[in-house]
Scaffold this active site. Structure first.
Site: not given
Ligand code: EPU
Length: 312
Positions: A175, A223, A293
């Site tokens: 990012r 995010s 972000e």
């Molecule tokens: N989790 C929790 N509680 C929550 C939410 C998530 O415990 O309320 C845990 C999930 O269980 C999982 C981990 O956190 O183990 C990661 O969550 P998730 O798979 O939803 O992915 P993320 O890291 O939150 C990233 C990107 C998203 C992108 C998704 C899918 C970042 C900051 N975010 O989300 O990007 O859509 O992966 O690839 O890198 C964005 O940048 O705006 C965005 C939405």
């Protein structure tokens, strides 16, 4: 306040729209915040050079899809600039596709299915312009712009100079790019491989399904924070007990803790207050200092222990 003479000079040179006291909220996915003193919709590269030349000392803000942007309730004292239809073109090349800076990523991803090209499916679920995605190395599902981009053309609105930057010189990280603050992405080429168009289409559909099932609908900026190394902002905010927390009309999503959803009465200050509260809750419970972000535009109230961001 921007002086009338500058506005007149801009109107005389720029072929696109030049609006005064232009609401920015409708141009963002949070749909909160005040107006920009001036809003320029650039249709040509010469429009961009005109803004660089005529801006004087006025701050400039580049607005893309507005899906990663929180605009202050007081608005922005300067010139906001976005790309119009003139930058929404595309071209098939030997290696893939060239996209204009205003192409919407989901539309760009659908085009790759039509051309029978694979590698850009991840972009289908990212509500960003191509230019915004190039700037911040947007990504999803383990892939990001750095995996597909060959080069990008930018015009530096500080000087009006244009240049081509290859992906190796973008300083891409998670990012992050090393583009200068006022480098505006006008176009870029992505490198893709031939594949069956309907297989590409199916992968796009499965990514969209995943997003519907795992991320909240409504007015958000995706995010709020970047993931810290080897951890997840969503998990940390959740563990800090912030899921569902509210500030005025804004709420930490009960679906995903790294999303803030703005209700109908939300203000930018509500969202800002909640972001600061999420960050300090995580510092308290896990010692991790999350990095936003979301980008901030305009002036925000000072919050203790929280950086005061005024980005132009
Ligand atoms: N989790 C929790 N509680 C929550 C939410 C998530 O415990 O309320 C845990 C999930 O269980 C999982 C981990 O956190 O183990 C990661 O969550 P998730 O798979 O939803 O992915 P993320 O890291 O939150 C990233 C990107 C998203 C992108 C998704 C899918 C970042 C900051 N975010 O989300 O990007 O859509 O992966 O690839 O890198 C964005 O940048 O705006 C965005 C939405």
């Amino acid at each position: 306040m921007t002086d009338a003479a500058t506005v007149e000079r801009l109107r005389a040179r720029v072929t696109g729209r030049v609006d005064v006291d232009a609401p920015l909220a409708p141009l963002t996915t949070f749909r909160v915040g005040g107006p920009a003193d001036v809003m320029v919709e650039a249709e040509t590269e010469d429009d961009l050079r005109a803004v660089a030349e005529l801006r004087g000392d006025l701050p400039i803000a580049i607005v893309g899809r507005g899906s990663n942007l929180l605009v202050s309730d007081d608005g922005f004292r300067g010139i906001a600039i976005r790309l119009g239809r003139g930058f929404r073109d595309h071209e098939r090349t030997d290696d893939g596709l060239v996209f204009g800076g205003a192409v919407q990523l989901p539309a760009g991803a659908r085009l790759t299915a039509r051309y029978g090209l694979t590698g850009f499916e991840f972009a289908a679920e990212i509500p960003a312009t191509f230019g915004g995605a190039v700037r911040m190395n947007a990504g999803a599902h383990g892939r990001s712009m750095s995996d597909v981009l060959a080069w990008t053309d930018v015009i530096d609105l500080a000087s009006g100079d244009g240049r081509r930057v290859t992906v190796a010189d973008l300083g891409y990280a998670y990012r992050h790019s090393e583009l200068r603050p006022l480098d505006l992405v006008t176009r870029g080429e992505i490198v893709l491989a031939p594949d069956d168009g309907s297989a590409v289409g199916e992968r796009i559909a499965s990514f969209l399904r995943w997003r519907r099932e795992n991320q909240p609908p409504g007015r958000s900026a995706g995010s709020v924070f970047k993931n810290p190394p080897d951890d997840s902002a969503g998990r940390l905010i959740d563990a800090a007990g912030m899921k569902g927390a509210r500030a005025g009309g804004a709420q930490v999503s009960p679906v995903h803790a790294n999303f803030i959803v703005a209700g109908p009465d939300a203000t930018a200050t509500d969202v800002w207050t909640l972001i600061a509260a999420m960050r300090s809750a995580v510092v308290r419970t896990s010692g991790v200092e999350l990095e936003p972000e979301v980008r901030f535009l305009g002036a925000f109230p000072e919050v203790e222990g929280w950086l005061r961001v005024v980005e132009t």
